[in-house]
Enzyme design. Structure first.
Site, short mmCIF file in Angstrom:
data_model
loop_
_atom_site.label_atom_id
_atom_site.label_comp_id
_atom_site.label_asym_id
_atom_site.label_seq_id
_atom_site.Cartn_x
_atom_site.Cartn_y
_atom_site.Cartn_z
N LYS A 50 0.84 -1.20 0.00
CA LYS A 50 0.00 0.00 0.00
C LYS A 50 0.88 1.25 0.00
O LYS A 50 0.64 2.20 -0.74
CB LYS A 50 -0.90 0.03 1.25
CG LYS A 50 -2.02 -1.02 1.21
CD LYS A 50 -2.77 -1.10 2.55
CE LYS A 50 -3.81 -2.20 2.52
NZ LYS A 50 -4.56 -2.36 3.76
N GLN A 94 -4.87 -1.18 10.01
CA GLN A 94 -4.72 -2.48 9.34
C GLN A 94 -5.35 -3.58 10.17
O GLN A 94 -5.12 -3.69 11.37
CB GLN A 94 -3.22 -2.75 9.10
CG GLN A 94 -2.93 -4.02 8.33
CD GLN A 94 -3.48 -4.02 6.90
OE1 GLN A 94 -3.63 -2.98 6.28
NE2 GLN A 94 -3.80 -5.19 6.40
N ASP A 119 -11.05 3.37 4.70
CA ASP A 119 -11.56 2.04 4.35
C ASP A 119 -13.09 1.99 4.32
O ASP A 119 -13.66 1.00 3.84
CB ASP A 119 -11.10 1.02 5.39
CG ASP A 119 -9.71 0.47 5.10
OD1 ASP A 119 -9.48 0.05 3.96
OD2 ASP A 119 -8.87 0.45 6.02
N1 GUN Z 1 -6.89 -6.27 6.05
C1 GUN Z 1 -7.21 -6.97 4.94
N2 GUN Z 1 -7.79 -6.19 4.04
C2 GUN Z 1 -7.85 -4.95 4.56
C3 GUN Z 1 -8.33 -3.71 4.10
O1 GUN Z 1 -8.85 -3.55 3.00
N3 GUN Z 1 -8.18 -2.66 4.96
C4 GUN Z 1 -7.62 -2.80 6.19
N4 GUN Z 1 -7.54 -1.72 6.96
N5 GUN Z 1 -7.17 -3.93 6.66
C5 GUN Z 1 -7.28 -5.00 5.84
#
Ligand code: GUN
Length: 276
Positions: A50, A94, A119
């Protein structure tokens, strides 16, 4: 046709660059705080990917690395601080959180102010996704819809079957497809006769977390199959779909790796600039 994530990631990134340029011209500089609790290996890999996308696009971001044994209260305090920090425009927590915090995930998440919730995981944003059109949507579901639109796939009236009912993928994706006038079925581990549903799908989404779970006999001829799974088998990344066999039968399919994952990271950067 193989739907290569790289192609759609580039298209999304181009949109992101345009929006970023407009923001910078107005002296607005987005900044994402990436909060990681503990040292889960898979999370570390996702976060690295990311951040690489954000860096390449010139979007500033900061790491907030917190100890594995942090208390719920301390983590919530940190999220409150970031929510009040004027430099930080978006916050990503996360997931998954360490075991002792897992059952409080939603409550912890509510300490991210909804305007900075990149998110779309806070209760307010989950509700807003039901009620309004142009609100933040979780990155993977939003990216999938974007990919289908880039390919001019008609969604109206199509039967979309989603296998998986998670808060991150299955449920928000169902809402987005409903908004696009699809007929949506959500299946999960308790669904009886899963094949009855999957073999009727015009668009099938596999978000189960089980390697090669969707086999060729479960899919409809000339349908579209989107694989959200990321499973490690003998050190190799594979999806939820038996790609080699299913690809011979369907019209479009996403590979793993190199499919939805790439689109998701691009979508995160897009969300950082789009919802400022
Ligand atoms: N863990 C797995 N996928 C995601 C996501 O799209 N966002 C976040 N914050 N954690 C994750």
């Amino acid at each position: 046709m193989i739907l290569e994530g790289k192609k759609y990631a580039e298209l999304i990134n181009n949109e992101t660059k345009e929006i970023l340029k407009e923001l910078n011209e107005k002296s607005i500089y987005p900044c994402l705080a990436v909060v990681v609790v503990g040292n889960d290996h898979a999370s570390a890999v996702y976060v690295r990917n990311k951040k690489r996308v954000l860096d390449n696009l010139g979007i500033s971001n900061m790491d907030v690395v917190l100890p594995e044994n942090i208390s719920k209260e301390e983590l919530e305090k940190k999220l409150n601080e970031l929510s009040n920090n004027k430099v930080v425009t978006s916050i990503l927590l996360q997931l998954p959180l360490p075991e002792h915090l897992k059952e409080d995930t939603n409550e912890i998440m509510s300490h991210i102010c909804s305007e900075k919730d990149v998110d779309g995981f806070t209760a307010e944003n989950i509700g807003n996704l039901d009620l309004y059109k142009n609100v933040i949507a979780p990155c993977t579901p939003a990216g999938i819809i974007k990919m289908l639109k880039y390919e001019n796939v008609e969604i109206d009236g199509k039967h979309v079957v989603i296998v998986g009912r998670s808060n991150i993928v299955g449920k928000p994706l169902a809402k987005l497809f409903l908004r696009e006038n699809a007929t949506v079925t959500i299946c999960h581990s308790y669904t009886k006769d899963l094949r009855k549903f999957t073999s009727d799908a015009d668009i099938l989404i596999a978000a189960v977390g089980k390697a090669n779970f969707i086999t060729a006999d479960m899919v409809k001829e000339d349908s579209i199959v989107i694989d959200v799974g990321i499973n490690r088998v003998n050190g190799k990344l594979v999806g939820d779909v038996d790609f080699e066999h299913v690809k011979e039968k369907v019209e479009m399919i996403t590979p793993v790796p190199g499919g939805v994952g790439k689109i998701t990271t691009a979508m995160l950067a897009y969300n950082v600039v789009r919802y400022i």
